[in-house]
Design a protein around this motif. Structure first.
Motif, short mmCIF file in Angstrom:
data_model
loop_
_atom_site.label_atom_id
_atom_site.label_comp_id
_atom_site.label_asym_id
_atom_site.label_seq_id
_atom_site.Cartn_x
_atom_site.Cartn_y
_atom_site.Cartn_z
N ASN A 56 -56.26 94.10 65.36
CA ASN A 56 -55.51 93.19 64.49
C ASN A 56 -54.09 93.70 64.33
OD1 ASN A 56 -57.57 91.24 63.66
ND2 ASN A 56 -58.56 93.01 62.73
N ILE A 58 -51.01 93.36 61.96
CA ILE A 58 -50.74 92.89 60.60
C ILE A 58 -49.27 93.10 60.28
CG2 ILE A 58 -51.34 93.18 58.16
CD1 ILE A 58 -54.03 94.45 59.27
N ASN A 59 -48.60 92.02 59.84
CA ASN A 59 -47.21 92.12 59.37
C ASN A 59 -47.25 92.62 57.93
OD1 ASN A 59 -44.67 91.51 58.19
ND2 ASN A 59 -44.28 90.00 59.81
N LYS A 63 -47.96 90.46 54.84
CA LYS A 63 -49.40 90.73 54.64
C LYS A 63 -50.27 89.79 55.47
CE LYS A 63 -48.15 93.65 51.44
NZ LYS A 63 -48.06 95.08 51.79
N GLN A 64 -49.71 89.20 56.52
CA GLN A 64 -50.44 88.27 57.36
C GLN A 64 -50.81 88.93 58.70
OE1 GLN A 64 -51.33 84.99 56.44
NE2 GLN A 64 -50.60 85.74 54.46
N THR A 65 -51.98 88.55 59.22
CA THR A 65 -52.39 89.01 60.55
C THR A 65 -51.73 88.10 61.58
OG1 THR A 65 -54.50 89.84 59.74
CG2 THR A 65 -54.32 89.41 62.12
N GLU A 66 -50.80 88.64 62.38
CA GLU A 66 -50.08 87.82 63.36
C GLU A 66 -50.89 87.61 64.63
OE1 GLU A 66 -46.18 89.20 64.22
OE2 GLU A 66 -45.42 88.82 62.18
N LYS A 67 -51.76 88.55 64.96
CA LYS A 67 -52.55 88.41 66.18
C LYS A 67 -53.84 89.19 66.03
CE LYS A 67 -52.17 88.57 71.23
NZ LYS A 67 -51.30 88.88 72.37
N SER A 68 -54.91 88.63 66.57
CA SER A 68 -56.21 89.31 66.55
C SER A 68 -56.80 89.23 67.95
CB SER A 68 -57.14 88.65 65.53
OG SER A 68 -58.36 89.36 65.46
N TYR A 87 -45.22 96.91 60.75
CA TYR A 87 -46.53 96.42 61.19
C TYR A 87 -47.61 97.48 60.94
CZ TYR A 87 -44.28 92.65 63.86
OH TYR A 87 -43.58 91.54 64.24
N SER A 90 -54.62 97.59 63.28
CA SER A 90 -55.93 97.99 62.75
C SER A 90 -56.99 97.71 63.81
CB SER A 90 -56.24 97.19 61.47
OG SER A 90 -57.50 97.60 60.94
N ASP A 100 -56.28 102.79 61.61
CA ASP A 100 -55.05 102.06 61.29
C ASP A 100 -53.84 102.89 61.71
OD1 ASP A 100 -56.54 100.06 60.21
OD2 ASP A 100 -56.32 100.72 58.13
#
Length: 634
Positions: A56, A58-59, A63-68, A87, A90, A100
């Motif tokens: 994951n 995470i920005n 606090k958003q997950t930009e890519k998984s 960033y 995780s 992390d």
């Protein structure tokens, strides 16, 4: 170069670079072409297969997950990070400890003025199997950091280790030792209990298991010696016990190797040697449970991964309803799974935004673009199917009908060999007719043109030889003059009728009669210019078609601004073209629907950067289009 970073290794290559500052209206010169900080990587597992591990991105600002990314069996993944952001990467996998890593892509503004090319950071992250029932100190903590450093060794990017793998492994080993000690003490207690009951065989077996846990333990060794002495007269019982212990040990080894089927066979065999033995019964039951759990878990994991991948594929293909169904099916396997829930939420948003009309328009555009691509690849039958499918969304659409007509013409023309044969036969017949009409020069040109289609053809060579003999025999000056005049006149008529190739052929035939004749040379030069101008028009038509197709593809990929830019470029080639105007109107409507301010700001910055890059590369028209597209946003 290579450096250790929690088993993360670094390699050099070109990376993209992007720049972001508060209140800045455009990307500084020299930075526009570098959009991303690239992090290719690989997940390894201390014991097991990395497939199913999730990376994951995470920005930390939003606090958003930009890519998984769910990694395959190779463990490989690839991330693109915007510059000037914070960033966290995780890495998670069921049954293993999470890891992390914090990454800062903030770079001093003065750095890119000197060198704005940064190689990618290639990372390898090792996950360790979770010790059940024990809380370890490193859980939930960031294990490492990556950031810009003026003294860094990889183009000024450097890493720092907060918790290294050795510390993690040592703590895991300590926890396992504590658990192992507990098991050992429990085993000793059980053995002592059976010894008190005078069940020496069972006690001996339990001490034997304890010795495997701690081979150097003196107390256990002494106990085994004592019991061996007590059991030395048992004879067959000792042999039985030896076989029993061998099978139990083999079963234990197979359990440790996750070879549960073989372990079940071993424990069953031990029960045949000593029926109703509680140790063997317990081990058999445990192995059967482990086999059932492992089989079920593997099936569930595989099905969950398949459904998520199937859902992702459907969403990429704008099949949102099918994607939601796949994600919900995955959720029945792993209830409350955050990845599946996020996928469902995203797909439902996309489905809601799509609307029936937008869906039809998008599908129509996709089919036209796919058909155009198939035409480019000479897949005419597939292209016709694409265009006819598009007609089901917009019946009687003139563009789709025109595409079908063009593709059907190209399909009809496709028979290359038949075409060549027909052209060869036509040229020979035309040459024969010209020879009969004493047009020897044209006849020779016809036969030579036929020879370019079938080099070395004996009939064409014979025709050329015969026509050249006849031409040589024709040779009075008056005849040549008349023939020259006729050829010039015929060439002029062909040019008037835009038959430039035939006209050039006439003039060149005239030139064979009067070599270096200024009038014939001038006529050839003029006709060749007209032919070149006709080719330029065809090129413009082809470029117009390419820009429309590229715009259609960008609209399908929701790149509306690029699509509008493509359609406006097409409009420069064909001003006021109704199809290009309609495409612009449709794309602008879709762009208007996209509408959030953050999206517009991001798109504005990207277009300015793209324009700067195009200007740097002397692509001024594309650069102007990018800036004009940016002006549509601000």
């Amino acid at each position: 170069m290579k450096r250790n970073f929690i088993h993360i290794f670094l390699v050099f290559s070109i990376i993209s670079f992007s720049y972001k500052t508060e209140g800045q209206s455009r990307v500084p010169k020299g930075l526009a072409k570098f959009k991303y900080f690239q992090i290719p990587g690989r997940i390894t597992i201390d014991k097991g297969d990395p497939s199913g591990a999730v990376v994951n991105l995470i920005n930390l600002d939003s606090k958003q997950t930009e890519k998984s990314v769910t990694v395959p069996a190779s463990g490989k993944f690839d991330l693109e990070l915007s510059f000037f952001k914070e960033y966290r990467i995780s890495v998670t996998k069921d049954g293993y400890y999470d890891k992390d890593i914090n990454i800062s892509t903030v770079i001093p503004p003065s750095v890119w003025e000197k060198d704005s090319i940064f190689p990618p950071f290639n990372i390898v992250v090792t996950l360790y199997k979770r010790v059940e029932g024990v809380k370890l100190s490193f859980e939930g903590k960031v294990i490492g950091k990556l950031s810009y450093s003026p003294n860094g060794t990889l183009d000024n990017f450097d890493s720092s280790i907060l918790i290294d793998d050795k510390a993690i492994q040592d703590e895991i080993n300590t926890a396992l030792k504590i658990i192992e000690d507990g098991k050992f003490n429990q085993k000793i207690a059980e053995a002592l209990e059976f010894e008190k009951k005078n069940e020496l065989l069972t006690a001996y077996s339990l001490y034997g298991e304890a010795l495997k846990m701690k081979p150097s333990d003196k107390f256990v060794k002494e106990k085994l010696k004592e019991l061996a002495s007590d059991l030395k007269n048992l004879g067959n019982e000792a042999k039985v016990l030896a076989e029993f212990n061998r099978l139990i040990a083999l079963g234990d080894a197979n359990v440790a190797s996750i070879n549960y089927i073989e372990a079940i066979k071993n424990f069953t065999g031990a029960l045949k040697v000593i029926p109703d033995n509680p140790v063997a019964i317990a081990k058999l039951a445990d192995a059967e449970k482990l086999l059932a759990v492992a089989t079920e878990k593997a099936k569930k994991e595989a099905e969950f991964t398949r459904l998520i991948a199937e859902g992702d594929k459907n969403v990429i293909q704008t099949k949102y309803a099918e994607g939601i169904t796949s994600f919900k099916s995955a959720l029945t396997i792993k209830p409350d799974n955050t990845m599946a829930l996020a996928r469902i939420a995203d797909a439902e948003k996309l489905l809601a935004m799509a609307g029936e009309k937008a869906k039809k328009d998008a599908e129509f555009t996709r089919l036209i673009a796919e058909g155009d691509q198939n035409v480019t690849q000479t897949k005419y039958v597939e292209a016709i199917n694409n265009f006819k499918s598009a007609l089901t969304f917009k019946p009687n659409d003139t563009m789709a009908l025109a595409r079908i007509a063009d593709a059907e013409k190209l399909l009809a023309m496709a028979g290359e060999k038949a075409k060549k044969d027909a052209e060869f036969t036509r040229l020979i017949a035309e040459g024969d007719q010209n020879v009969v009409q004493t047009k020897y020069a044209e006849g020779i040109n016809n036969f030579k043109s036929a020879l370019t289609i079938k080099p070395g053809d004996t009939m064409a060579l014979a025709r050329i030889a015969d026509a050249e003999k006849l031409l040589a025999m024709a040779g009075e000056k008056a005849k040549k003059d008349a023939e020259f005049t006729r050829l010039i006149a015929e060439g002029d008529q062909n040019v008037v009728q835009t038959k430039y190739v035939e006209g050039i052929s006439n003039f060149k035939s005239a030139l064979t009669i009067k070599p270096s004749d200024t009038m014939a040379l001038a006529r050839i030069a003029d006709a060749e210019k007209l032919l070149a101008m006709a080719g330029e028009k065809a090129k413009k038509d082809a470029e117009f078609t390419r820009l429309i197709a590229e715009g259609d593809q960008n609209v399908v990929q929701t790149k509306y601004v690029e699509g509008i830019s493509n359609f406006k470029s097409a409009l420069i080639i064909k001003p006021n073209d109704t199809m290009a105007l309609a495409r612009i109107a449709d794309a602008e409507k879709l762009l208007a629907m996209a509408g959030e301010k953050a999206k517009k700001d991001t798109e504005f910055t990207r277009l300015i950067a793209e324009g700067d890059q195009n200007v740097t590369l002397t692509k001024y028209v594309e650069g102007i289009n990018s800036f004009k597209s940016a002006l549509t946003i601000k």
